[in-house]
Design an enzyme around this catalytic site. Structure first.
Site, PDB file in Angstrom:
ATOM      1  N   THR A  39       0.841  -1.203   0.000  1.00 53.53           N
ATOM      2  CA  THR A  39       0.000   0.000   0.000  1.00 53.53           C
ATOM      3  C   THR A  39       0.874   1.251   0.000  1.00 53.53           C
ATOM      4  O   THR A  39       0.599   2.220  -0.714  1.00 53.53           O
ATOM      5  CB  THR A  39      -0.918  -0.002   1.244  1.00 53.53           C
ATOM      6  OG1 THR A  39      -1.605  -1.246   1.269  1.00 53.53           O
ATOM      7  CG2 THR A  39      -1.912   1.126   1.208  1.00 53.53           C
ATOM      8  N   HIS A  42       2.169   1.728  -3.373  1.00 52.92           N
ATOM      9  CA  HIS A  42       1.128   2.322  -4.238  1.00 52.92           C
ATOM     10  C   HIS A  42       1.036   3.829  -4.013  1.00 52.92           C
ATOM     11  O   HIS A  42       0.902   4.594  -4.967  1.00 52.92           O
ATOM     12  CB  HIS A  42      -0.237   1.687  -3.962  1.00 52.92           C
ATOM     13  CG  HIS A  42      -0.376   0.279  -4.445  1.00 52.92           C
ATOM     14  ND1 HIS A  42       0.104  -0.131  -5.662  1.00 52.92           N
ATOM     15  CD2 HIS A  42      -0.949  -0.812  -3.887  1.00 52.92           C
ATOM     16  CE1 HIS A  42      -0.149  -1.417  -5.824  1.00 52.92           C
ATOM     17  NE2 HIS A  42      -0.789  -1.857  -4.758  1.00 52.92           N
ATOM     18  N   CYS A  90     -16.142   5.449  11.859  1.00 48.59           N
ATOM     19  CA  CYS A  90     -16.996   6.588  12.245  1.00 48.59           C
ATOM     20  C   CYS A  90     -17.920   6.248  13.407  1.00 48.59           C
ATOM     21  O   CYS A  90     -18.331   7.125  14.149  1.00 48.59           O
ATOM     22  CB  CYS A  90     -17.803   7.067  11.036  1.00 48.59           C
ATOM     23  SG  CYS A  90     -19.222   6.017  10.598  1.00 48.59           S
TER      24      CYS A  90
HETATM   25  N1  LIG Z   1      -7.479  -7.489   1.982  1.00 52.54           N
HETATM   26  C1  LIG Z   1      -6.706  -6.624   2.631  1.00 52.54           C
HETATM   27  O1  LIG Z   1      -7.120  -5.958   3.556  1.00 52.54           O
HETATM   28  C2  LIG Z   1      -5.277  -6.504   2.224  1.00 52.54           C
HETATM   29  C3  LIG Z   1      -4.298  -6.144   3.155  1.00 52.54           C
HETATM   30  C4  LIG Z   1      -2.965  -6.092   2.741  1.00 52.54           C
HETATM   31  C5  LIG Z   1      -2.647  -6.357   1.419  1.00 52.54           C
HETATM   32  N2  LIG Z   1      -3.647  -6.668   0.531  1.00 52.54           N
HETATM   33  C6  LIG Z   1      -3.366  -7.022  -0.859  1.00 52.54           C
HETATM   34  O2  LIG Z   1      -2.934  -8.366  -0.873  1.00 52.54           O
HETATM   35  C7  LIG Z   1      -2.031  -8.570  -1.951  1.00 52.54           C
HETATM   36  C8  LIG Z   1      -0.735  -9.165  -1.449  1.00 52.54           C
HETATM   37  O3  LIG Z   1      -0.043  -8.262  -0.605  1.00 52.54           O
HETATM   38  P1  LIG Z   1       1.549  -8.387  -0.475  1.00 52.54           P
HETATM   39  O4  LIG Z   1       1.979  -7.299   0.439  1.00 52.54           O
HETATM   40  O5  LIG Z   1       1.926  -9.785  -0.158  1.00 52.54           O
HETATM   41  O6  LIG Z   1       1.939  -7.978  -1.978  1.00 52.54           O
HETATM   42  P2  LIG Z   1       3.094  -8.481  -2.950  1.00 52.54           P
HETATM   43  O7  LIG Z   1       2.935  -7.700  -4.205  1.00 52.54           O
HETATM   44  O8  LIG Z   1       4.408  -8.466  -2.233  1.00 52.54           O
HETATM   45  O9  LIG Z   1       2.729 -10.027  -3.222  1.00 52.54           O
HETATM   46  C9  LIG Z   1       2.077 -10.495  -4.357  1.00 52.54           C
HETATM   47  C10 LIG Z   1       2.852 -11.715  -4.806  1.00 52.54           C
HETATM   48  O10 LIG Z   1       2.138 -12.383  -5.842  1.00 52.54           O
HETATM   49  C11 LIG Z   1       3.102 -12.894  -6.740  1.00 52.54           C
HETATM   50  N3  LIG Z   1       2.437 -13.191  -8.000  1.00 52.54           N
HETATM   51  C12 LIG Z   1       2.166 -12.369  -9.043  1.00 52.54           C
HETATM   52  N4  LIG Z   1       1.528 -13.036 -10.020  1.00 52.54           N
HETATM   53  C13 LIG Z   1       1.385 -14.321  -9.590  1.00 52.54           C
HETATM   54  C14 LIG Z   1       0.800 -15.488 -10.135  1.00 52.54           C
HETATM   55  N5  LIG Z   1       0.218 -15.472 -11.333  1.00 52.54           N
HETATM   56  N6  LIG Z   1       0.834 -16.636  -9.421  1.00 52.54           N
HETATM   57  C15 LIG Z   1       1.439 -16.663  -8.205  1.00 52.54           C
HETATM   58  N7  LIG Z   1       2.011 -15.576  -7.615  1.00 52.54           N
HETATM   59  C16 LIG Z   1       1.972 -14.415  -8.304  1.00 52.54           C
HETATM   60  C17 LIG Z   1       4.164 -11.810  -6.808  1.00 52.54           C
HETATM   61  O11 LIG Z   1       5.412 -12.323  -7.275  1.00 52.54           O
HETATM   62  C18 LIG Z   1       4.245 -11.359  -5.362  1.00 52.54           C
HETATM   63  O12 LIG Z   1       5.236 -12.052  -4.621  1.00 52.54           O
HETATM   64  C19 LIG Z   1      -1.866  -7.197  -2.624  1.00 52.54           C
HETATM   65  O13 LIG Z   1      -2.774  -7.130  -3.699  1.00 52.54           O
HETATM   66  C20 LIG Z   1      -2.264  -6.235  -1.531  1.00 52.54           C
HETATM   67  O14 LIG Z   1      -2.728  -5.012  -2.050  1.00 52.54           O
HETATM   68  C21 LIG Z   1      -4.930  -6.753   0.914  1.00 52.54           C
HETATM   69 ZN   LIG Z   2       0.157  -2.777   5.177  1.00 51.47          ZN
HETATM   70 ZN   LIG Z   3     -18.741   3.683  10.111  1.00 54.22          ZN
END
Ligand SMILES: NC(=O)c1ccc[n+]([C@@H]2O[C@H](COP(=O)([O-])OP(=O)(O)OC[C@H]3O[C@@H](n4cnc5c(N)ncnc54)[C@H](O)[C@@H]3O)[C@@H](O)[C@H]2O)c1
Ligand SMILES: [Zn+2]
Ligand SMILES: [Zn+2]
Length: 339
Positions: A39, A42, A90
């Protein structure tokens, strides 16, 4: 004390932290470590610019020690070791009223909508605090937030002991989802395309494969006697991951979407009809996920220290961003926030 200010346009400036005296219901924290996550990257790239007030201090995966408390704060005192659940709901929208304040319609995410932890001294609402036990190092304490994400994802999936889970994407979140699922007694396969991350996951005892080299649907079928996975976690945020996620579940299997996509992905809805699949999302965490994350971390059941590949000083935040952009040989990068 130092702070690093994001000035937009991929630029940080190192300056002095503005020590905000804690008001009613607030605490002031001396920040020890803060993790950098996707994040933050980003934000560095210009996403969510409308939510930032520049110059902006990022950071929401932290550990630290309370410096002082404001009026009306009874449960906390100076010297307490803490981490912050960076959500400020909130309290009155339909989601809050229904008991889902973690996905409040007007949610303020601390570190995006308000200043974050990448500074020496930081003031937050006391309701965000969780206590770190003495057995947990402050470095590991900064990992509690992403562990709580994984705990929430696994809880939302309703994964049971002995079930088979497939995790697509082995970044910090995916690897933690796999580790938490395994700690909960599930059998797990983790798919990751970055070979450094595949090897690291294997070193941590996970069954990790590279889907560019291995036929993942076939492997899952083989491991489950032809049935398919009970639960699939999509944590890659890629179209390829969204394509694969519907190929892996068993009849009435569950898919949990954790990833955030740059563009809405295409999803094969035919598989939902054919196998009566269930799809759910999972977003951030609730207090109980933080408590479970701290408990799992403190009992040493998660190899958190080994996920930390770099610890950099605050004035090298920009280097940390470039290192993450490279997507190469790093997992979790921590920033040391004490001078
Ligand atoms: N739901 C939530 O509240 C929440 C919280 C934190 C992060 N996220 C999201 O979760 C995701 C993962 O977070 P992160 O910090 O580990 O990010 P990251 O980008 O480090 O991990 C993503 C991984 O996926 C791999 N990848 C890409 N394409 C692939 C494929 N086709 N097959 C297998 N692996 C593949 C990448 O090499 C990378 O290691 C992100 O999209 C992030 O925005 C969501
Ligand atoms: Zn985080
Ligand atoms: Zn609320």
């Amino acid at each position: 004390m130092q702070a690093v200010f994001f000035e937009g346009n991929r630029t940080f400036r190192v300056g002095e932290s503005v020590a905000v005296e804690p008001g009613a219901g607030q605490v002031q924290i001396r920040v020890s470590f803060c993790g950098i996550c996707g994040t933050d990257l980003h934000l560095f790239h210009g996403a969510m610019a409308h939510r930032l007030t520049l110059p902006h201090v990022m950071g929401h995966e932290m550990s630290g020690t309370i410096a002082s408390v404001g009026s009306g704060v009874a449960d906390w005192r100076a010297g307490d070791r803490v981490t912050v659940r960076p959500l400020d709901p909130c309290g009155h929208c339909p989601a809050c009223v229904a008991g889902h304040s973690h996905i409040c319609h007007n949610l303020k995410f601390i570190g995006i909508d308000t200043p974050g932890a990448l500074q020496g001294i930081w003031t937050v609402p006391a309701h965000t605090l969780h206590r770190l036990p003495d057995s947990l190092s402050l470095r590991e304490g900064a990992m509690v937030e992403p562990v709580a994400v994984a705990c929430h994802d696994v809880r939302m999936s309703d994964l049971k002991q002995g079930e088979f889970a497939a995790v697509i994407g082995g970044g910090p979140i995916g690897i933690l989802v796999a580790l938490v699922a395994q700690a909960r007694g599930a059998r797990v396969v983790l798919a990751e395309v970055n070979q450094f991350r595949v090897e690291l996951a294997r070193d941590l005892g996970l069954d990790a494969v590279n889907p560019l080299e291995t036929d993942l649907p076939q492997l899952v079928s083989d491991r489950t006697g032809g049935a398919g996975a009970d639960v699939v976690f999509e944590v890659s945020g890629s179209q390829a991951g969204a394509d694969t996620m519907t190929k892996l579940p068993r009849t009435r299997g569950r898919i949990v979407v954790v990833a955030i996509y740059a563009e809405p992905p295409k999803v094969d809805l035919f598989r939902f009809f054919w196998r009566e699949l269930k799809l759910s999302g999972a977003r951030v965490y609730e207090a109980e996920d933080f408590e479970l994350a701290i408990e799992l971390a403190a009992t040493g059941r998660l190899p958190l220290a080994r996920l930390i590949t770099d610890v950099l000083p605050l004035n090298r935040l920009e280097d940390a961003m470039h290192r993450m952009e490279g997507g190469g040989d790093c997992m979790k990068i921590l920033v040391s926030c004490t001078d």
